[in-house]
Design a protein around this motif. Structure first.
Motif, mmCIF file in Angstrom:
data_model
loop_
_atom_site.group_PDB
_atom_site.id
_atom_site.type_symbol
_atom_site.label_atom_id
_atom_site.label_comp_id
_atom_site.label_asym_id
_atom_site.label_seq_id
_atom_site.Cartn_x
_atom_site.Cartn_y
_atom_site.Cartn_z
ATOM 1 N N SER A 240 -3.963 5.935 -6.772
ATOM 2 C CA SER A 240 -4.906 6.431 -5.980
ATOM 3 C C SER A 240 -6.117 5.192 -6.136
ATOM 4 O O SER A 240 -7.233 5.526 -5.273
ATOM 5 C CB SER A 240 -5.486 7.593 -6.296
ATOM 6 N N CYS B 220 -1.755 4.747 6.351
ATOM 7 C CA CYS B 220 -0.652 4.218 5.035
ATOM 8 C C CYS B 220 -1.419 4.437 3.826
ATOM 9 O O CYS B 220 -0.995 4.645 2.647
ATOM 10 C CB CYS B 220 -0.463 2.778 5.064
ATOM 11 N N GLY B 221 -2.921 4.805 3.857
ATOM 12 C CA GLY B 221 -3.568 5.263 2.802
ATOM 13 C C GLY B 221 -4.624 4.199 2.308
ATOM 14 O O GLY B 221 -5.406 4.404 1.233
ATOM 15 N N LEU C 243 0.934 -1.369 0.070
ATOM 16 C CA LEU C 243 -0.011 -0.080 0.013
ATOM 17 C C LEU C 243 0.886 1.271 -0.058
ATOM 18 O O LEU C 243 0.606 2.067 -0.801
ATOM 19 C CB LEU C 243 -0.840 0.048 1.307
ATOM 20 N N GLN C 244 1.818 1.346 0.845
ATOM 21 C CA GLN C 244 2.692 2.451 0.861
ATOM 22 C C GLN C 244 3.479 2.637 -0.354
ATOM 23 O O GLN C 244 3.511 3.846 -0.875
ATOM 24 C CB GLN C 244 3.808 2.204 2.027
ATOM 25 N N ASP D 271 -8.209 2.891 2.297
ATOM 26 C CA ASP D 271 -9.646 3.547 2.156
ATOM 27 C C ASP D 271 -10.511 2.758 3.373
ATOM 28 O O ASP D 271 -11.602 3.240 3.696
ATOM 29 C CB ASP D 271 -10.294 3.402 0.889
ATOM 30 N N GLY E 10 1.875 7.325 -6.708
ATOM 31 C CA GLY E 10 0.825 7.963 -7.089
ATOM 32 C C GLY E 10 -0.494 7.333 -7.501
ATOM 33 O O GLY E 10 -1.488 7.730 -8.103
ATOM 34 N N ARG F 273 0.982 3.970 -3.102
ATOM 35 C CA ARG F 273 0.445 5.335 -2.848
ATOM 36 C C ARG F 273 1.856 6.360 -3.214
ATOM 37 O O ARG F 273 1.538 7.496 -3.563
ATOM 38 C CB ARG F 273 0.120 5.766 -1.255
#
Length: 232
Positions: free
Chosen positions: A80, A101-102, A71-72, A104, A78, A75
């Motif tokens: 998304s 870490c981004g 995941l890191q 959802d 870029g 992200r």
């Protein structure tokens, strides 16, 4: 009628437990999603970078790279795409780490199959809301609703396969896409089409980009693939 997936909605499932991936794949296929399955973090990262998905389902505990590392890295590049994290860990700090870490959304194992499908459905629906109808690269504009390639006052309509290839190149702008990835993404794993069909459509697209006066071209990297780049 509730929202369902469709043949154009793609989900990547990454989990190192074969029984789990079989169940999740079956659930998503029943909802009419197109599904790819991988079993380690390295493959999950490679697929996530190379392909255009509507949702990524990542297990945290995977070999080679864990879900948080994947995941890191996505992200940082870029990407998304909405991400649903799965894990046997249910501690608050683990959920916080994933969201930081981004991610959802977050779903601890074991979970109800209906909740899993509902969460994927919510994430793909959210992704649809933010998918632009118009893509740009340099001075070239691709209208996803009409299949039209525009540049200044010039306009040409693309065939379905031409559109899908250019859309992929624009969405993955600056990243190499291999011939095999074009085949898998556009013609499908079970297609009987020969691989040289990709080369033919690349040629068609190059001519159409030139015809409208675009300042971008489809560049080839021997043995690696193709990417869209602006002309100097």
């Amino acid at each position: 009628m509730g929202f369902k997936g469709g043949p154009d909605m793609r989900v990547l499932v990454a989990d190192d437990e074969p029984e789990m991936t079989m169940v999740l794949e079956a659930l998503l296929l029943r909802e009419k999603y197109s599904v790819d399955v991988v079993n380690d973090g390295r493959d999950a990262l490679d697929y996530g970078l190379a392909e255009n998905y509507d949702c990524l389902v990542l297990d945290i505990m995977m070999p080679k790279l864990d879900g948080l590392q994947v995941l890191q890295a996505l992200r940082a590049e870029g990407v998304s795409t909405p991400v649903l994290l799965l894990t046997a860990k249910a501690q608050v700090e683990d959920r916080v780490a994933g969201l930081d870490c981004g991610a959802d959304d977050y779903l601890p194992k074991p979970f109800d199959s209906r909740e899993f499908v509902a969460r994927v459905r919510a994430l793909t629906r959210r992704g649809m809301e933010y998918t632009p109808c118009v893509l740009t690269a340099g001075n070239a504009v691709l209208d996803c609703s009409t299949f039209e390639l525009k540049c200044g006052g010039a306009c040409v309509r693309l065939s379905s396969k031409e559109f899908q290839m250019l859309e992929l190149l624009m969405r993955q702008k600056g990243r190499l896409i291999s011939t095999e990835q074009f085949m898998e993404h556009i013609w499908g794993y079970d297609s009987e089409a020969e691989i040289n069909v990709v080369w033919a459509y690349i040629s068609f697209l190059r001519h159409k980009l030139e015809a409208v006066g675009a300042n971008v071209r489809i560049a080839a990297r021997r043995g690696q693939g193709y990417l869209l780049e602006e002309l100097p």
